[in-house]
Scaffold this active site. Structure first.
Site, PDB file in Angstrom:
ATOM      1  N   VAL A 292       0.831  -1.213   0.000  1.00 21.46           N
ATOM      2  CA  VAL A 292       0.000   0.000   0.000  1.00 21.46           C
ATOM      3  C   VAL A 292       0.858   1.252   0.000  1.00 21.46           C
ATOM      4  CG1 VAL A 292      -1.728   1.310   1.296  1.00 21.46           C
ATOM      5  CG2 VAL A 292      -1.918  -1.179   1.122  1.00 21.46           C
TER       6      VAL A 292
ATOM      7  N   LYS B 207      -5.884  -1.117  10.090  1.00 18.75           N
ATOM      8  CA  LYS B 207      -7.083  -1.332  10.918  1.00 18.75           C
ATOM      9  C   LYS B 207      -6.727  -1.870  12.303  1.00 18.75           C
ATOM     10  CE  LYS B 207      -7.056  -3.893   7.797  1.00 18.75           C
ATOM     11  NZ  LYS B 207      -6.038  -4.363   6.836  1.00 18.75           N
TER      12      LYS B 207
ATOM     13  N   VAL C 257     -10.894  -0.107   6.217  1.00 24.39           N
ATOM     14  CA  VAL C 257     -12.057  -0.978   6.030  1.00 24.39           C
ATOM     15  C   VAL C 257     -12.508  -0.877   4.576  1.00 24.39           C
ATOM     16  CG1 VAL C 257     -14.427  -1.512   6.712  1.00 24.39           C
ATOM     17  CG2 VAL C 257     -12.813  -0.633   8.410  1.00 24.39           C
TER      18      VAL C 257
ATOM     19  N   GLY D 197     -10.888  -1.257   1.723  1.00 22.91           N
ATOM     20  CA  GLY D 197      -9.992  -0.881   0.633  1.00 22.91           C
ATOM     21  C   GLY D 197     -10.597   0.249  -0.180  1.00 22.91           C
TER      22      GLY D 197
ATOM     23  N   GLY E 233      -0.226 -10.184  -4.714  1.00 22.71           N
ATOM     24  CA  GLY E 233      -0.147  -9.089  -3.755  1.00 22.71           C
ATOM     25  C   GLY E 233      -1.391  -8.919  -2.912  1.00 22.71           C
TER      26      GLY E 233
ATOM     27  N   GLU F  55      -0.540 -11.341   2.533  1.00 22.11           N
ATOM     28  CA  GLU F  55       0.775 -11.070   3.104  1.00 22.11           C
ATOM     29  C   GLU F  55       1.585 -12.369   3.180  1.00 22.11           C
ATOM     30  OE1 GLU F  55       1.828  -8.108   3.787  1.00 22.11           O
ATOM     31  OE2 GLU F  55      -0.066  -7.021   3.584  1.00 22.11           O
TER      32      GLU F  55
ATOM     33  N   ASP G 251      -8.310 -10.091  10.725  1.00 24.05           N
ATOM     34  CA  ASP G 251      -8.440  -8.885   9.905  1.00 24.05           C
ATOM     35  C   ASP G 251      -9.902  -8.445   9.819  1.00 24.05           C
ATOM     36  OD1 ASP G 251      -7.166  -7.077   7.590  1.00 24.05           O
ATOM     37  OD2 ASP G 251      -9.040  -7.899   6.841  1.00 24.05           O
TER      38      ASP G 251
ATOM     39  N   LYS H 212     -11.789  -4.958  11.368  1.00 22.32           N
ATOM     40  CA  LYS H 212     -12.644  -4.075  10.563  1.00 22.32           C
ATOM     41  C   LYS H 212     -14.043  -3.973  11.159  1.00 22.32           C
ATOM     42  CE  LYS H 212     -10.112  -5.131   6.319  1.00 22.32           C
ATOM     43  NZ  LYS H 212     -10.111  -5.867   5.030  1.00 22.32           N
TER      44      LYS H 212
END
Length: 586
Positions: free
Chosen positions: A272, A350, A377, A379, A431, A434, A445, A449
């Site tokens: 990012v 987040k 949250v 993207g 991508g 991770e 994750d 969020k």
């Protein structure tokens, strides 16, 4: 299992944006234009984007046609229009890359017709229902300007500046609340500001006055149509906080803003962060970038300097800290210190916001600074923006969503017979995942969020570690086949319900949904959240939730919001100018 709601057909505000060749000069400009469209989408608008060909392309096509065949207007119109068709498709692709649901329609697909000379026609008809039907399924529709169908000639063009006419015509026929003409200047001036730095800008104009003042800037036929149909026109620059408004309004002049150049500290240059850095480097007129904080500062892949020292990355009078390093705790103190000291913070992390929500917001309040985390949250899906609007009025009572694009991608591959390891390797290659996928795969994750959504939507503190969650590792091939046999699909569904006692019931579960359900139709890295308001209406927010460009676009949109809101000075009025300073800062 609760029955998930279906979104109601609630109309959104519609705006028309026009992008001419003055802002579409090269292929690289499509990314900036896509960000401008996204700015309006995240503000809750549906967008019709009307585009010209790249600068010089129409002239080149006409000249080529003349060299090959001479003066044949009917055929020259067919040659000239190809630049706009090409441009519209490219912008739709650029929007898709940053996660905006976009499509394009050619003139014959939307009944766009005109009358008159083949190279200088006037628009007369549009199948508004076909256009609005596309907008039901997409947030942005990209259409070519300058060209239309013709009952006799088949294909015609609309003359110089014809994209202005197309934009105003679409606004009139679709009942859009405004049409915004994006130019290479921030409004209409009484003189060319490139030649005279003391030229005065109009804050607002009547149609009649605009026809005289904007000669060469706006096509006259466009102003005529706007006046006939009472269409509000805005003339503005890319990313601008200001514009000239053209409507049934008295003439008012304002002093142009001298936009602030902000110093940015970028913490992190991974998936990012590298995308955010690309956007920042394209706007040297607005941003100065410090040394970028990375774990290995010897890299040479970008025209910037790197450091592994947080103090060095934060050196100087920093206006904005952009944090993309990840982790729930490592940089929490640094972000709190920045906010407490009056420096704005933008993050897509987040985990840190969910874990330190109260402390971060308290520091922001103490320092009179902004904490923005839209990219945390969804993207590219503007979920938090929609939550913010609906939480104020009428309130929010339930949330249901697919909020982890990586898990959604993995589940889709598992349903196609891939093994878990194969699907994960592909997600990492693209991508989306991770190197350590634990947070995605085990539901952490999504829980981060959901914790943020609950806090912003319902005002209830719900720590992410208190949210029950399923791991993708528990999904068996048998469960996938059983769902497929029933015409269903497996999705990781995040849910929250506001209970009568003010508490919130929440979970992150792997669930089997009917194929017809809105969340079942979310594919690959897409995210979708259904927001149930207190009045019973259901609002759907949709977009891509994983990958560099959707999240980077969301982070950069936050940065641009701060830039537009930064205190700016207006040029001092010249003696006897009669200029009205509308405000001294934004």
């Amino acid at each position: 299992m609760d029955q998930l709601p279906h979104p109601a057909a609630s109309p959104k505000r519609l705006c028309v944006l026009k992008f001419g060749s003055s802002v579409l000069e090269t292929e690289g400009d499509y990314a900036a234009v896509a960000n401008e469209v996204y700015r309006h989408v995240r503000e809750g608008e549906k967008v019709v984007a009307v585009v010209s060909a790249l600068a010089g392309e129409t002239d080149a096509l006409l000249n080529q046609g003349m060299r090959v065949g001479g003066e044949q207007p009917l055929l020259l119109a067919r040659v000239a229009r190809t630049g706009e068709l090409h441009s519209a498709a490219l912008l739709a692709l650029a929007l898709g890359q940053i996660g905006v649901r976009a499509c394009t329609l050619d003139p014959h697909e939307m009944g766009l017709v005109a009358e008159g000379d083949p190279l200088d026609s006037t628009l007369t008809g549009l199948d508004a229902e076909a256009v609005l039907a596309k907008l039901e399924l997409h947030d942005a529709l990209v259409v070519p300007g300058f060209t239309a169908g013709h009952a006799t000639h088949g294909i015609v063009t609309l003359g110089r500046g014809g994209t202005d006419l197309s934009a105003v015509f679409f606004a009139a026929r679709l009942d859009a609340h405004r049409v915004r003409l994006i130019k290479d200047v921030d409004g209409v001036y009484d003189q060319d500001p490139a030649r005279n730095p003391l030229a005065e800008r109009y804050a607002q104009l009547s149609y009649e006055e605009a026809a005289k003042a904007s000669a060469g800037l706006i096509q006259p036929k466009a102003i005529q149509v706007a006046q006939q149909r009472d269409v509000l026109i805005e003339v503005a620059a890319m990313g601008s906080a200001e514009e000239t408004t053209i409507a049934n309004l008295p003439l008012v002049k304002s002093l142009p803003l001298q936009r602030a150049k902000l110093r940015v500290a970028l913490l992190g240059c991974g998936t990012v962060g590298a995308g955010v850095m690309t956007y920042l480097l394209k706007r040297p007129d607005l941003f100065v970038l410090n040394r970028v904080l990375v774990r290995s500062p010897d890299r040479r892949d970008q025209p910037v300097l790197y450091t592994d020292s947080l103090a060095e990355a934060m050196t100087g009078e920093v206006d904005i800290v952009v944090e993309t390093m990840g982790g729930a705790h490592e940089y929490a103190d640094a972000l709190c210190d920045a906010l407490r000291g009056g420096t704005h913070v933008v993050t897509a992390n987040k985990a840190v916001v969910a874990a330190h929500y109260d402390a971060l917001h308290a520091c922001a309040a103490a320092g009179n600074a902004k904490l923005l985390y839209s990219g945390a949250v969804g993207g590219g899906a503007p979920v938090l923006e929609a939550v913010g609007r609906l939480a104020k009025q009428p309130g929010i009572v339930a949330l249901d969503g697919v909020v982890n694009g990586t898990v959604n991608f993995l589940l889709a591959r598992l349903a196609n017979g891939w093994s878990f390891d194969q699907a994960l390797a592909k997600a990492q290659e693209l991508g989306f995942a991770e190197a350590d996928p634990t947070s995605d795969v085990d539901g952490h994750d999504a829980a981060y969020k959901l914790s943020l959504l609950v806090r912003d939507a319902m005002g209830v503190a719900l720590p992410s570690d208190e949210i029950p969650k399923d791991s993708l590792r528990s999904v068996t091939a048998e469960a996938i086949l059983a769902a497929l046999a029933k015409g269903q699909v497996l999705k990781q569904v995040s849910r929250a319900r506001l209970l009568p006692d003010g508490k919130v019931e929440a979970s992150v579960r792997i669930e089997s949904l009917p194929g017809s359900h809105p969340l079942a139709r979310v594919t690959n890295t897409e995210n979708s959240v259904l927001i149930t308001a207190a009045d019973g209406t259901v609002h759907e927010v949709h977009g891509h939730g994983a990958g560099r460009w959707p999240t980077a676009a969301s982070v950069f949109a936050d940065i641009m919001d701060l830039q537009r809101a930064a205190p700016c000075q207006r040029s001092a009025p010249t003696a006897g100018s009669g200029v009205v300073p509308l405000r001294m800062s934004v």
